[in-house]
Scaffold this motif. Structure first.
Motif, PDB file in Angstrom:
ATOM      1  N   GLY A  14     -20.433  -7.299  -5.682  1.00 21.48           N
ATOM      2  CA  GLY A  14     -19.244  -6.930  -6.447  1.00 21.48           C
ATOM      3  C   GLY A  14     -19.092  -5.421  -6.550  1.00 21.48           C
ATOM      4  N   LEU A  15     -20.217  -4.729  -6.728  1.00 21.30           N
ATOM      5  CA  LEU A  15     -20.180  -3.263  -6.765  1.00 21.30           C
ATOM      6  C   LEU A  15     -19.756  -2.695  -5.411  1.00 21.30           C
ATOM      7  CD1 LEU A  15     -23.394  -2.579  -8.873  1.00 21.30           C
ATOM      8  CD2 LEU A  15     -20.996  -2.305  -9.607  1.00 21.30           C
ATOM      9  N   LEU A  16     -20.279  -3.269  -4.341  1.00 20.16           N
ATOM     10  CA  LEU A  16     -19.882  -2.817  -3.001  1.00 20.16           C
ATOM     11  C   LEU A  16     -18.394  -3.071  -2.774  1.00 20.16           C
ATOM     12  CD1 LEU A  16     -20.446  -1.657  -0.223  1.00 20.16           C
ATOM     13  CD2 LEU A  16     -21.331  -3.909   0.466  1.00 20.16           C
ATOM     14  N   TYR A  17     -17.899  -4.209  -3.237  1.00 18.49           N
ATOM     15  CA  TYR A  17     -16.471  -4.513  -3.135  1.00 18.49           C
ATOM     16  C   TYR A  17     -15.649  -3.448  -3.873  1.00 18.49           C
ATOM     17  CZ  TYR A  17     -12.086  -7.109  -3.339  1.00 18.49           C
ATOM     18  OH  TYR A  17     -10.768  -7.488  -3.229  1.00 18.49           O
ATOM     19  N   GLY A  18     -16.139  -3.049  -5.045  1.00 21.04           N
ATOM     20  CA  GLY A  18     -15.458  -1.991  -5.796  1.00 21.04           C
ATOM     21  C   GLY A  18     -15.386  -0.692  -5.012  1.00 21.04           C
ATOM     22  N   VAL A  19     -16.480  -0.320  -4.374  1.00 19.67           N
ATOM     23  CA  VAL A  19     -16.506   0.903  -3.551  1.00 19.67           C
ATOM     24  C   VAL A  19     -15.504   0.782  -2.401  1.00 19.67           C
ATOM     25  CG1 VAL A  19     -17.918   2.268  -1.949  1.00 19.67           C
ATOM     26  CG2 VAL A  19     -18.871   1.537  -4.149  1.00 19.67           C
ATOM     27  N   LEU A  20     -15.507  -0.359  -1.721  1.00 18.31           N
ATOM     28  CA  LEU A  20     -14.569  -0.548  -0.605  1.00 18.31           C
ATOM     29  C   LEU A  20     -13.123  -0.492  -1.083  1.00 18.31           C
ATOM     30  CD1 LEU A  20     -16.441  -3.355   1.370  1.00 18.31           C
ATOM     31  CD2 LEU A  20     -16.260  -0.932   1.966  1.00 18.31           C
ATOM     32  N   THR A  21     -12.856  -1.027  -2.259  1.00 21.00           N
ATOM     33  CA  THR A  21     -11.511  -0.974  -2.830  1.00 21.00           C
ATOM     34  C   THR A  21     -11.107   0.468  -3.112  1.00 21.00           C
ATOM     35  OG1 THR A  21     -11.775  -3.168  -3.805  1.00 21.00           O
ATOM     36  CG2 THR A  21     -10.038  -1.761  -4.731  1.00 21.00           C
ATOM     37  N   LEU A  22     -12.014   1.235  -3.695  1.00 17.67           N
ATOM     38  CA  LEU A  22     -11.716   2.642  -3.985  1.00 17.67           C
ATOM     39  C   LEU A  22     -11.479   3.441  -2.705  1.00 17.67           C
ATOM     40  CD1 LEU A  22     -14.214   3.306  -6.912  1.00 17.67           C
ATOM     41  CD2 LEU A  22     -11.706   3.113  -7.045  1.00 17.67           C
ATOM     42  N   LEU A  23     -12.179   3.097  -1.643  1.00 17.27           N
ATOM     43  CA  LEU A  23     -11.955   3.779  -0.362  1.00 17.27           C
ATOM     44  C   LEU A  23     -10.565   3.475   0.191  1.00 17.27           C
ATOM     45  CD1 LEU A  23     -15.462   3.347   1.323  1.00 17.27           C
ATOM     46  CD2 LEU A  23     -14.469   5.440   0.344  1.00 17.27           C
ATOM     47  N   VAL A  24     -10.088   2.253  -0.019  1.00 17.69           N
ATOM     48  CA  VAL A  24      -8.716   1.913   0.402  1.00 17.69           C
ATOM     49  C   VAL A  24      -7.715   2.704  -0.431  1.00 17.69           C
ATOM     50  CG1 VAL A  24      -6.959   0.087   0.496  1.00 17.69           C
ATOM     51  CG2 VAL A  24      -9.289  -0.386   1.283  1.00 17.69           C
ATOM     52  N   VAL A  25      -7.928   2.754  -1.730  1.00 16.93           N
ATOM     53  CA  VAL A  25      -7.018   3.496  -2.616  1.00 16.93           C
ATOM     54  C   VAL A  25      -6.982   4.969  -2.217  1.00 16.93           C
ATOM     55  CG1 VAL A  25      -6.675   4.275  -4.998  1.00 16.93           C
ATOM     56  CG2 VAL A  25      -7.245   1.875  -4.535  1.00 16.93           C
ATOM     57  N   ARG A  26      -8.163   5.549  -2.001  1.00 20.38           N
ATOM     58  CA  ARG A  26      -8.221   6.963  -1.592  1.00 20.38           C
ATOM     59  C   ARG A  26      -7.484   7.191  -0.272  1.00 20.38           C
ATOM     60  NH1 ARG A  26     -13.819   9.824  -0.178  1.00 20.38           N
ATOM     61  NH2 ARG A  26     -13.454   8.709   1.749  1.00 20.38           N
ATOM     62  N   ALA A  27      -7.682   6.301   0.688  1.00 22.65           N
ATOM     63  CA  ALA A  27      -7.014   6.443   1.982  1.00 22.65           C
ATOM     64  C   ALA A  27      -5.504   6.266   1.835  1.00 22.65           C
ATOM     65  CB  ALA A  27      -7.580   5.435   2.982  1.00 22.65           C
ATOM     66  N   ARG A  28      -5.085   5.361   0.951  1.00 21.77           N
ATOM     67  CA  ARG A  28      -3.642   5.169   0.736  1.00 21.77           C
ATOM     68  C   ARG A  28      -3.006   6.437   0.172  1.00 21.77           C
ATOM     69  NH1 ARG A  28      -1.644   0.758   2.160  1.00 21.77           N
ATOM     70  NH2 ARG A  28      -2.748  -1.221   2.114  1.00 21.77           N
ATOM     71  N   PHE A  29      -3.630   7.013  -0.845  1.00 18.91           N
ATOM     72  CA  PHE A  29      -3.062   8.219  -1.436  1.00 18.91           C
ATOM     73  C   PHE A  29      -3.157   9.399  -0.479  1.00 18.91           C
ATOM     74  CE2 PHE A  29      -3.364   5.751  -5.337  1.00 18.91           C
ATOM     75  CZ  PHE A  29      -2.152   6.080  -5.930  1.00 18.91           C
ATOM     76  N   GLY A  30      -4.225   9.441   0.313  1.00 15.60           N
ATOM     77  CA  GLY A  30      -4.367  10.520   1.297  1.00 15.60           C
ATOM     78  C   GLY A  30      -3.322  10.459   2.398  1.00 15.60           C
ATOM     79  N   SER A  31      -2.936   9.242   2.774  1.00 10.04           N
ATOM     80  CA  SER A  31      -1.973   9.090   3.868  1.00 10.04           C
ATOM     81  C   SER A  31      -0.539   8.956   3.368  1.00 10.04           C
ATOM     82  CB  SER A  31      -2.317   7.843   4.694  1.00 10.04           C
ATOM     83  OG  SER A  31      -2.094   6.675   3.918  1.00 10.04           O
ATOM     84  N   GLY A  32      -0.383   8.632   2.085  1.00 13.10           N
ATOM     85  CA  GLY A  32       0.954   8.401   1.541  1.00 13.10           C
ATOM     86  C   GLY A  32       1.513   7.035   1.902  1.00 13.10           C
ATOM     87  N   VAL A  33       0.715   6.185   2.527  1.00 10.62           N
ATOM     88  CA  VAL A  33       1.149   4.838   2.911  1.00 10.62           C
ATOM     89  C   VAL A  33       0.722   3.874   1.815  1.00 10.62           C
ATOM     90  CG1 VAL A  33       0.943   3.000   4.623  1.00 10.62           C
ATOM     91  CG2 VAL A  33       0.932   5.386   5.365  1.00 10.62           C
ATOM     92  N   MET A  34       1.691   3.374   1.057  1.00  8.30           N
ATOM     93  CA  MET A  34       1.358   2.510  -0.074  1.00  8.30           C
ATOM     94  C   MET A  34       1.426   1.026   0.279  1.00  8.30           C
ATOM     95  SD  MET A  34       0.468   4.392  -2.534  1.00  8.30           S
ATOM     96  CE  MET A  34      -0.084   5.816  -1.635  1.00  8.30           C
ATOM     97  N   LEU A  35       2.061   0.681   1.388  1.00 13.95           N
ATOM     98  CA  LEU A  35       2.154  -0.709   1.814  1.00 13.95           C
ATOM     99  C   LEU A  35       1.907  -0.754   3.312  1.00 13.95           C
ATOM    100  CD1 LEU A  35       2.815  -3.613   0.934  1.00 13.95           C
ATOM    101  CD2 LEU A  35       5.201  -3.145   1.494  1.00 13.95           C
TER     102      LEU A  35
END
Length: 135
Positions: A14-35
């Motif tokens: 579950g903790l690893l899943y949280g890290v992977l989720t945060l990496l997606v969020v960071r990449a989304r904000f970094g790229s500006g692609v929200m969908l």
């Protein structure tokens, strides 16, 4: 029924899943692609690492939990749990990089599948034994 071994590995995963989720969020904000994923390779890799985890871990944990419920050896349960955590960390590291790190991604995928197969065969053996005893 308490399943402490499964609970331990579910918590770690579950903790690893949280890290992977945060990496997606960071990449989304970094790229500006929200969908979707657009053309951003880093976002694509983060989404696939997250999705692949989601595709395999629930089944593996369910199989481990069912084995624990049928009182399979604690040694085997910990072995399956530890290998699953290691496999998912390796896979996440391997798939998240550009280019991917095949020396991590490949073993991560193979070990994940090995956990699912071993847990399935063990569970099948226990279930069939229980059916013959009860039947």
């Amino acid at each position: 029924m308490a399943l402490p071994v499964t609970a331990l590995y579910a918590a770690l995963l579950g903790l690893l899943y949280g890290v992977l989720t945060l990496l997606v969020v960071r990449a989304r904000f970094g790229s500006g692609v929200m969908l979707g994923m657009g053309e951003d390779r880093r976002l694509h890799r983060a989404v696939r690492a997250h999705a692949n985890f989601t595709e395999f871990v629930p089944l593996a944990l369910l199989l481990i939990a069912l084995n624990e419920g049928l009182r399979v050896s604690t040694f085997l349960l910990h072995g399956l749990g530890m290998v699953l955590v290691l496999a998912r960390v390796l896979h996440a590291i391997g798939i998240s990089r550009e280019p991917d790190i095949r020396a991590a991604r490949g073993p991560g995928a193979v070990l994940t599948l090995a956990v699912i197969i071993v847990a399935s065969l063990t569970l099948l053996s226990r279930a069939l034994a229980a059916l013959t005893i009860l039947g």
